[in-house]
Design an enzyme around this catalytic site. Structure first.
Site, short mmCIF file in Angstrom:
data_model
loop_
_atom_site.label_atom_id
_atom_site.label_comp_id
_atom_site.label_asym_id
_atom_site.label_seq_id
_atom_site.Cartn_x
_atom_site.Cartn_y
_atom_site.Cartn_z
N CYS A 201 48.06 45.42 36.23
CA CYS A 201 46.85 44.51 36.01
C CYS A 201 47.12 43.71 34.69
CB CYS A 201 45.65 45.53 35.62
SG CYS A 201 44.02 44.36 35.16
N CYS A 206 45.79 41.38 37.44
CA CYS A 206 44.66 40.51 37.12
C CYS A 206 44.62 39.67 35.89
CB CYS A 206 43.46 41.69 36.89
SG CYS A 206 43.73 43.17 37.69
N LYS A 209 46.94 36.61 36.78
CA LYS A 209 46.51 35.59 37.66
C LYS A 209 45.11 34.99 37.37
CE LYS A 209 43.31 37.87 39.78
NZ LYS A 209 43.57 38.86 40.95
N TYR A 342 45.20 39.20 49.43
CA TYR A 342 44.59 38.55 48.43
C TYR A 342 45.54 37.96 47.36
CZ TYR A 342 44.71 42.20 45.25
OH TYR A 342 45.17 43.49 44.58
N GLU A 346 45.53 34.07 46.40
CA GLU A 346 45.21 33.63 45.02
C GLU A 346 46.34 32.97 44.50
OE1 GLU A 346 42.41 37.41 43.77
OE2 GLU A 346 44.48 37.63 43.29
N HIS A 614 16.96 29.18 37.82
CA HIS A 614 17.16 27.91 38.41
C HIS A 614 17.77 26.98 37.51
CE1 HIS A 614 16.97 24.75 41.44
NE2 HIS A 614 16.30 24.01 40.51
N GLU A 619 20.81 32.31 42.48
CA GLU A 619 19.48 32.31 42.81
C GLU A 619 19.29 32.29 44.38
OE1 GLU A 619 16.95 29.11 41.95
OE2 GLU A 619 18.85 27.63 41.73
#
Length: 641
Positions: A201, A206, A209, A342, A346, A614, A619
């Site tokens: 990671c 992670c 990346k 993935y 990515e 908002h 939302e």
């Protein structure tokens, strides 16, 4: 980094002409009378001399319950000696200012411990640190625990693997006052890439990346900014070397932070490859091939996974993987990415976002295991933004046409549905076809730990216990569990608490959220639509969905029907949300909050009752009213309330 983590026995007494002194009890064993490489007349290569010093240091550390490397005039050293005296503990001292080769000893000692100052203290095989750390350990009770000799084993816990899960488990066990060792060793990739403490990671996953993903997003933001009134005429281009250096500097700071944390917690960190040799005993082999043996009451295996290769001509010679990409010293240029995981998407996304020519070769489906409607939308967006896809093809050979940084490679591929073959030339070929568990060469068969022979994953029960009662496994190597860093961290922490009596909580592997950091991020929690149908049957489900248009995209003129939100509800369980999916900017940030709600049993009515913020993307989940079964149009014409 040194592989020495000392064994220790009792102390001794008396002043010594060689600079060693000890107090209380029988006389200390004589200082090893080997030729001193630092003295005149010692005609030996420097490397041999340093190994001799290292061995002498190890003998001292392993031969004494408490070993203090000191200087006779240092007031901090005096304080530490007084502390051990007040505790009635035997200790041995080497006064580095009173031996001829003291400077050399201190230099080698600093290599072993990453500490350049004195006093430098070891207690029962654990490097405690200097004066402040020793007093801190005394105050929190760790020193007293370290001083308790365990006649059966060297350690309470040995963790094999210094990634996210292993470090989490080790730190928590140390917090609970246990004597802990972490073994971590990175076998270099076929291209020779290796890295420091922290696992995939931090070093090749992670962290780099996400930072390269951010670099690509900034490029998109530059394009958008003109529509918001930003004017700039100079040519804008990306510098790979600048980005790489900045990211690698950040990673190096994280590596150092982990080392420091281990030291502060009193965890013995050994940069060696761990392998079981018999029950409760492992062999640790460092990068020079030197072997040391350790025993422990309990073991945790957290060795993780490494990228898989194709097994075709030229793959290991000329291709790279994610192990190599993030520290690649040159821009990869025109790139072929093999795979549809993935990781593949990515990497393709941020490389294309940096302006490179990128092609993805896909054997079958995108993002296997993820919701396939979402996966196809991810791919469609990438294709619209310049990533080329070669579907239903697999490579046969990779041949080097030109050397260079980058060079030129020819790839020949064949169709998965017929006899057609194609070929292309690329500067770089990146393999992202999956990962293999690092369990085959750590001696599991010698002690009887059961593994899935097909994938190498370790079989364990619901408390991560393997078929050998004192051996546990966490992280990516665990059969049937999510391969995610936060999962390993949580599992490691809770495992340590259970092992050492602080808690009975188990890791909850249900409703684990994650995000794929493709150019348009995909966040999800719970089950895919395919899995939901498999589990509950279609008539039990209601799927609410909509396309949405982020406000930030409106002025920038970006597509108004690309971002997508979907929830899957179980009609016969109070419309409980069992699948959450979002494709849009900042999907990870959105998904994290809704994941907490799903842990609490989120229902569609509760979403309806929640007032949205908002204007945000998140939302949209508070106003979902169109079901898939209705067949109504979900396209957007503008910002809606």
């Amino acid at each position: 980094e040194a592989a020495s983590s000392p064994h220790s026995q009792g102390g001794a007494s008396g002043d010594r002409p060689d600079g060693q002194r000890s107090r209380r009890g029988a006389a200390a064993p004589p200082f090893p009378s080997r030729p001193d490489p630092a003295r005149p007349g010692a005609h030996r290569p420097a490397s041999e001399a340093r190994e001799e010093l290292r061995r002498r240091l190890r003998d001292l550390i392993e031969g004494n319950r408490v070993m203090i490397f000191s200087k006779s005039y240092c007031p901090h050293s005096t304080r530490v000696k007084e502390l051990f005296s007040s505790l009635g503990v035997d200790y041995n001292i080497l006064e580095l200012d009173q031996v001829d080769d003291g400077a050399n000893f201190q230099e080698v000692l600093s290599e072993i411990t990453n500490q350049k100052t004195v006093p430098n203290i070891f207690v029962n095989k654990v490097h405690v640190g200097g004066c402040d750390r020793t007093f801190q350990a005394h105050q929190n009770g760790l020193l007293q625990k370290l001083l308790q000799e365990d006649s059966a084993h060297d350690y309470d816990l040995i963790v094999i693997g210094g990634g996210s899960g292993g470090l989490s488990c080790a730190k928590e066990a140390a917090n609970l006052g246990k004597k802990v060792m972490v073994l971590d060793f990175v076998v270099p990739s076929p291209q020779g890439t290796s890295w420091g403490l922290g696992g995939t990671c931090v070093n090749v996953g992670c962290i780099p990346k996400k930072l390269m993903h951010q670099a690509a997003l900034l490029g998109q933001a530059l394009q958008d900014s003109r529509m918001f009134g930003w004017e700039y005429s100079q040519q804008v281009k990306h510098n790979w070397e600048t980005m790489r250096e900045a990211i690698q500097n950040h990673i190096a700071s994280l590596n150092w932070g982990y080392r420091l944390t281990m030291r502060e917690k009193g965890v013995a960190y050994v940069n060696s490859y761990g392998e079981f040799v018999e029950h409760h005993k492992i062999k640790a082999t460092n990068k020079k091939g030197q072997e040391t043996f350790y025993t422990a009451e309990k073991f945790v295996i957290a060795t993780g996974e490494r990228p898989r290769y194709l097994g075709i001509q030229g793959d290991k010679e000329y291709c790279i993987t994610s192990d190599d990409l993030f520290s690649l010293p040159y821009c990869p240029g025109k790139t072929l990415i093999v795979g549809a995981s993935y990781v593949a998407l990515e990497c393709a996304g941020f490389l294309a976002g940096l302006g490179l020519d990128v092609t993805v070769m896909v054997r079958s489906v995108l993002l296997r295991g993820f919701d396939q409607e979402m996966a196809e939308k991810v791919g469609a967006y990438m294709e619209q933004h310049g990533v080329k896809f070669l579907r239903k093809f697999v490579p046969m050979t990779v041949q080097q046409l030109e050397k260079g940084s980058p060079g030129m490679l020819k790839v020949v591929a064949k169709s998965t549905e017929g006899t057609e073959t194609i070929e292309g030339t690329y500067n770089t070929v990146l393999l992202a076809i999956g990962r293999d568990s690092c369990t085959k060469k750590i001696g599991l068969e010698k002690i009887g730990v059961r593994v899935n022979e097909k994938n190498g994953k370790i079989l364990a029960n619901d408390v991560e216990q393997t078929s050998v009662p004192y051996v546990y496994a966490i992280g990516d190597i665990l059969e049937g569990k999510p391969e995610l860093t936060p999962v390993a961290i949580q599992a490691g922490k809770l495992l340590a608490r259970r092992l050492f009596g602080a808690s009975t909580d188990k890791c909850d592997y249900i409703n684990v959220p994650t995000t794929v950091f493709t150019p348009l991020e995909y966040g999800c929690c719970g089950v895919s639509e395919e899995k939901a149908v498999e589990m509950h049957k279609k008539e039990s489900l209601e799927v609410y969905h909509t396309l949405f248009w982020p406000l930030e995209w409106t002025v920038a003129g970006r597509d108004n029907n690309t971002c997508y939100a979907k929830i899957i509800c179980n009609k016969f369980d109070n419309d409980r949300v069992i699948g959450f999916h979002v494709l849009g900017p900042n999907a990870g940030e959105i998904t994290q909050g809704f994941a907490a709600a799903m842990k609490c049993g989120l229902t569609k009515q509760q979403l309806n009752d929640t007032i949205g913020i908002h204007p945000t993307c998140g939302e949209v989940f508070t106003t979902l009213d169109i079901t898939k079964s209705s067949g109504l149009d979900i396209t957007q014409k503008g910002c809606t309330f």
